[in-house]
Design a protein around this motif. Structure first.
Motif, PDB file in Angstrom:
ATOM      1  N   SER A 124       1.917  -1.848  -0.128  1.00 16.96           N
ATOM      2  CA  SER A 124       1.672  -2.078  -1.557  1.00 16.96           C
ATOM      3  C   SER A 124       0.206  -1.837  -1.882  1.00 16.96           C
ATOM      4  CB  SER A 124       2.051  -3.519  -1.900  1.00 16.96           C
ATOM      5  OG  SER A 124       1.699  -3.830  -3.222  1.00 16.96           O
ATOM      6  N   GLN A 125      -0.035  -1.257  -3.031  1.00 23.71           N
ATOM      7  CA  GLN A 125      -1.418  -1.106  -3.494  1.00 23.71           C
ATOM      8  C   GLN A 125      -1.916  -2.450  -4.002  1.00 23.71           C
ATOM      9  OE1 GLN A 125      -4.753  -0.929  -5.594  1.00 23.71           O
ATOM     10  NE2 GLN A 125      -2.976  -1.127  -6.928  1.00 23.71           N
ATOM     11  N   SER A 126      -1.152  -3.044  -4.911  1.00 26.41           N
ATOM     12  CA  SER A 126      -1.620  -4.263  -5.592  1.00 26.41           C
ATOM     13  C   SER A 126      -1.469  -5.514  -4.741  1.00 26.41           C
ATOM     14  CB  SER A 126      -0.822  -4.450  -6.880  1.00 26.41           C
ATOM     15  OG  SER A 126       0.553  -4.648  -6.563  1.00 26.41           O
ATOM     16  N   THR A 179       3.425  -6.922  -6.218  1.00 24.77           N
ATOM     17  CA  THR A 179       4.689  -6.442  -6.780  1.00 24.77           C
ATOM     18  C   THR A 179       5.814  -7.459  -6.533  1.00 24.77           C
ATOM     19  OG1 THR A 179       3.908  -4.223  -6.413  1.00 24.77           O
ATOM     20  CG2 THR A 179       6.275  -4.452  -6.761  1.00 24.77           C
ATOM     21  N   SER A 188      -0.284   6.076  -8.692  1.00 21.84           N
ATOM     22  CA  SER A 188      -0.997   5.859  -7.433  1.00 21.84           C
ATOM     23  C   SER A 188      -1.289   7.194  -6.749  1.00 21.84           C
ATOM     24  CB  SER A 188      -0.139   4.987  -6.521  1.00 21.84           C
ATOM     25  OG  SER A 188      -0.836   4.746  -5.328  1.00 21.84           O
ATOM     26  N   LYS A 240       5.357  11.481  -9.107  1.00 22.61           N
ATOM     27  CA  LYS A 240       4.037  11.801  -9.687  1.00 22.61           C
ATOM     28  C   LYS A 240       4.193  12.674 -10.927  1.00 22.61           C
ATOM     29  CE  LYS A 240       2.052   9.479  -8.406  1.00 22.61           C
ATOM     30  NZ  LYS A 240       2.340   8.510  -7.402  1.00 22.61           N
ATOM     31  N   GLU A 254       5.890  10.751 -13.969  1.00 21.06           N
ATOM     32  CA  GLU A 254       5.209   9.663 -14.660  1.00 21.06           C
ATOM     33  C   GLU A 254       4.029  10.118 -15.502  1.00 21.06           C
ATOM     34  OE1 GLU A 254       3.774   6.504 -12.052  1.00 21.06           O
ATOM     35  OE2 GLU A 254       3.243   7.978 -10.544  1.00 21.06           O
TER      36      GLU A 254
HETATM   37  C1  F6R Z   1       3.699   5.304  -8.955  1.00 25.17           C
HETATM   38  C2  F6R Z   1       3.288   3.952  -8.704  1.00 25.17           C
HETATM   39  C3  F6R Z   1       4.326   2.911  -8.531  1.00 25.17           C
HETATM   40  C4  F6R Z   1       3.884   1.888  -7.483  1.00 25.17           C
HETATM   41  C5  F6R Z   1       4.871   0.726  -7.421  1.00 25.17           C
HETATM   42  C6  F6R Z   1       4.474  -0.293  -6.366  1.00 25.17           C
HETATM   43  O1  F6R Z   1       2.609   6.162  -8.999  1.00 25.17           O
HETATM   44  O2  F6R Z   1       2.120   3.666  -8.652  1.00 25.17           O
HETATM   45  O3  F6R Z   1       5.556   3.455  -8.204  1.00 25.17           O
HETATM   46  O4  F6R Z   1       3.788   2.521  -6.248  1.00 25.17           O
HETATM   47  O5  F6R Z   1       4.952   0.100  -8.653  1.00 25.17           O
HETATM   48  O6  F6R Z   1       3.237  -0.847  -6.639  1.00 25.17           O
HETATM   49  P1  F6R Z   1       2.367  -1.499  -5.495  1.00 25.17           P
HETATM   50  O7  F6R Z   1       1.940  -0.424  -4.566  1.00 25.17           O
HETATM   51  O8  F6R Z   1       1.221  -2.147  -6.204  1.00 25.17           O
HETATM   52  O9  F6R Z   1       3.251  -2.501  -4.803  1.00 25.17           O
END
Ligand code: F6R
Length: 589
Positions: free
Chosen positions: A338-340, A343, A391, A470, A473
């Motif tokens: 996950s980036q954030s 989620t 992302s 990509k 979106e």
């Molecule tokens: C697409 C995008 C989303 C995130 C998804 C999960 O470009 O950014 O599909 O990858 O919402 O988010 P994280 O990585 O924050 O859990």
């Protein structure tokens, strides 16, 4: 999914600071926004529909206040549904992030007991419930504790009361972080960039805690009511990383930053890599889970582990994870990507895994996030703040960490380092102005099309799906990714004269077959955009990528697709940083 800010100062006017902070959280939601400030016990509010950066605001007086940028869940996008929401007396204002699951029954109860609710939102009930508490003689703190236990779901909110002159935050699910300075001012926000230019000293509010904000910060566990002590930690993000600098869009800036972020991703604790690799090798089942683009990284991980470590791992979209619950044992490993780190679907899945006694590993960008706090091991991808909703740099850094982990499983981290160093040097060479201009040229050839298809084989198959995400979106063109071999089992019916098909090609054993698949669609009128290290006569347009190791080819092939998507979005006149209907951090199920 909504951004919250709050600010208290002994002397300063709060509004300018709230405005500046909220602009930095716009990526979390951009349907509408609003503020409330306290000026000598007068509660002042302002709410507007639209993006905060495009709208003129009236400056409100007062030295403390709250702000909110909305991603609508309950109720239409209009001023009445914008936050802050107030109680009947107009003396309590609330901003909220999350979804109140028992909203209907609480709303019915409030209406029966004489409250007048003006909006369609779930948030407004918080203000009325707080009002009820104060009417019953509770302090604001007691009332916040009461309602924090009353509402179900993931909910974080900040309340401001003109009666008591207090500001109190409550966290359960969605992030809230305090920025601490010299004792003369306090920030609170859903994400650190909101105050990164003011302070790097932060305190994370944990789930189940409230904080009374003022000259002295007081923290309480809202389940027990007991006071808790919190640590202040210093984070090492740079303020300029969260700013546009010379770029027009965060998306382009973040694509370009991949020249450096691939190297930062390699900066992992080697002992942790080895310990986790041992656990992977000894585990009874390994599940990689994530959502959206991060789920595609998990799918890519399946190929990386198979190729490098001869190991089968399962990848599962986090929202479907509960269907696999019965496979979970204490010896099972669950690896979240996950980036954030916030989620909701991933957090729900991790909570299932935790209940089953599984060990939890996470590959994350956001330090101190909820996922980090429930993980046994965390690999920070070190990509710095990612602000564009789509992302880019976080994705390639997550893949880099997956490659490191797979090589750690065969006790050869050195080889992963070699592959990634070679890749990052070549990415650095690739991302030059001539290359950008060429991708801009290819974008011009296809930006008016209504569909784009992407095909890949082997490890480039999950990449084809990510490429479609990509493109969709940021350009709103219908895009779909397929395994090369699948096209003739149905989708080929959609190919007509002029349909663009992007073929993602690596120098591996799938190369000849994917070229044949490209030929199959070309002979039915498709325009072929080849993304590959070598030119081929069947390509109508060629996007050259560097020759790199097979597992690194997904990163080398993804970066030009990110640039292509960006350029198509710009040519179609869209705001690529804030695509419609989307939000950066999806904290609702
Ligand atoms: C697409 C995008 C989303 C995130 C998804 C999960 O470009 O950014 O599909 O990858 O919402 O988010 P994280 O990585 O924050 O859990």
């Amino acid at each position: 999914m909504c951004g919250i800010v709050g600010y208290w100062s002994e002397t300063e006017n709060a509004f300018d600071i709230l405005l500046n902070s909220l602009k930095k959280l716009e990526y979390r939601g951009y349907d509408s926004f609003g503020f409330a400030t306290l000026n000598n016990r007068d509660l002042m509010t302002e709410r507007k529909v639209g993006k905060i950066s495009d709208t003129q605001c009236e400056r409100l007086p007062g030295n403390m206040g709250i702000g909110h940028t909305r991603w609508a869940t309950h109720g239409k996008v209009n001023e009445i549904n914008s936050h802050p929401h107030k109680d009947c007396s107009g003396k309590i204002a609330v901003v909220h992030n999350g979804i109140i699951e028992n909203f209907k029954e609480l709303r019915d109860y409030l209406e029966k007991t004489g409250h007048t609710l003006r909006s369609e939102t779930d948030t407004e009930i918080l203000a009325h419930l707080l009002e009820e508490g104060l009417k019953k003689g509770m302090s604001l703190k007691e009332s916040v504790i009461r309602i924090s236990n009353l509402v179900r779901g993931r909910n974080s909110f900040v309340a401001l009361s003109s009666d008591t002159g207090e500001m109190i935050a409550s966290r359960n699910g969605s992030p809230l972080i305090l920025g601490i300075t010299n004792g003369k001012e306090v920030f609170i926000a859903s994400d650190i960039p909101a105050f990164l230019d003011k302070t790097k000293k932060v305190t994370y509010l944990d789930d189940g805690q409230i904080c009374c904000i003022g000259e002295h910060l007081e923290f309480y566990d809202f389940k027990t009511g007991n006071q808790v002590q919190k640590r202040v930690i210093e984070i090492d993000w740079k303020a300029e990383e969260a700013e546009l600098g010379d770029y027009k869009h965060f998306m382009l800036k973040e694509i370009m930053e991949q020249k450096e972020t691939l190297i930062s991703a390699m900066n992992q604790n080697k002992e942790h890599l080895i310990e986790v690799a041992k656990r992977i090798n000894g585990a009874k089942g390994v599940f990689f889970i994530g959502c959206g683009t991060a789920a595609r990284v998990c799918h890519i991980a399946e190929y990386v582990f198979s190729k490098v470590a001869n190991k089968h791992i399962n990848y599962i979209t986090a929202s479907e994870f509960e269907n696999y619950e019965h496979f979970l044992l204490p010896e099972t490993l669950v690896i979240a990507v996950s980036q954030s780190g916030e989620t909701a679907d991933v957090l729900d899945a991790l909570n299932i895994a935790k209940r089953k006694g599984c060990k939890i590993i996470s590959i994350l960008n956001n330090p101190g996030s909820s996922m980090e706090r429930i993980s046994d091991y965390t690999f920070p991808i070190n990509a710095g703040p990612e602000k564009a909703v789509a992302s880019t740099k976080a994705t390639t850094s997550q893949i880099a960490v997956v490659i490191l982990l797979a090589y750690a499983c065969i006790e050869n981290i050195k080889e992963a380092d070699r592959i990634l160093l070679d890749l990052s040097g070549k990415v650095n060479d690739m991302l030059n102005p001539r290359y950008e201009a060429h991708i801009g040229y290819v974008a011009k050839q296809v930006y008016k099309n209504k569909d784009i298809f992407i095909i890949g084989r082997g490890i480039n198959y999950p990449l084809a799906i990510e490429s479609a995400i990509k493109l969709m979106e940021v350009s709103y063109i219908h895009a779909q990714g397929f395994a090369g071999g699948e096209l003739k089992h149905g989708p080929i019916a959609l190919i007509e004269k002029g349909t663009p098909v992007i073929a993602l090609i690596a120098e591996d054993k799938t190369k000849e077959e994917i070229l044949s698949n490209a030929m199959e669609v070309k002979s039915r009128g498709a325009i072929i955009i080849g993304v590959s290290p070598e030119k081929n006569e069947i390509f109508d347009y060629w996007i050259k990528t560097p020759k790199v190791d097979e597992v690194a080819s997904v990163i080398a092939n993804l970066i030009p697709i990110q640039l292509l998507s960006y350029n198509i979005g710009i040519l179609r006149g869209y705001n690529v940083d804030y695509p419609r209907n989307l939000a950066k951090s999806v904290t609702v199920r």
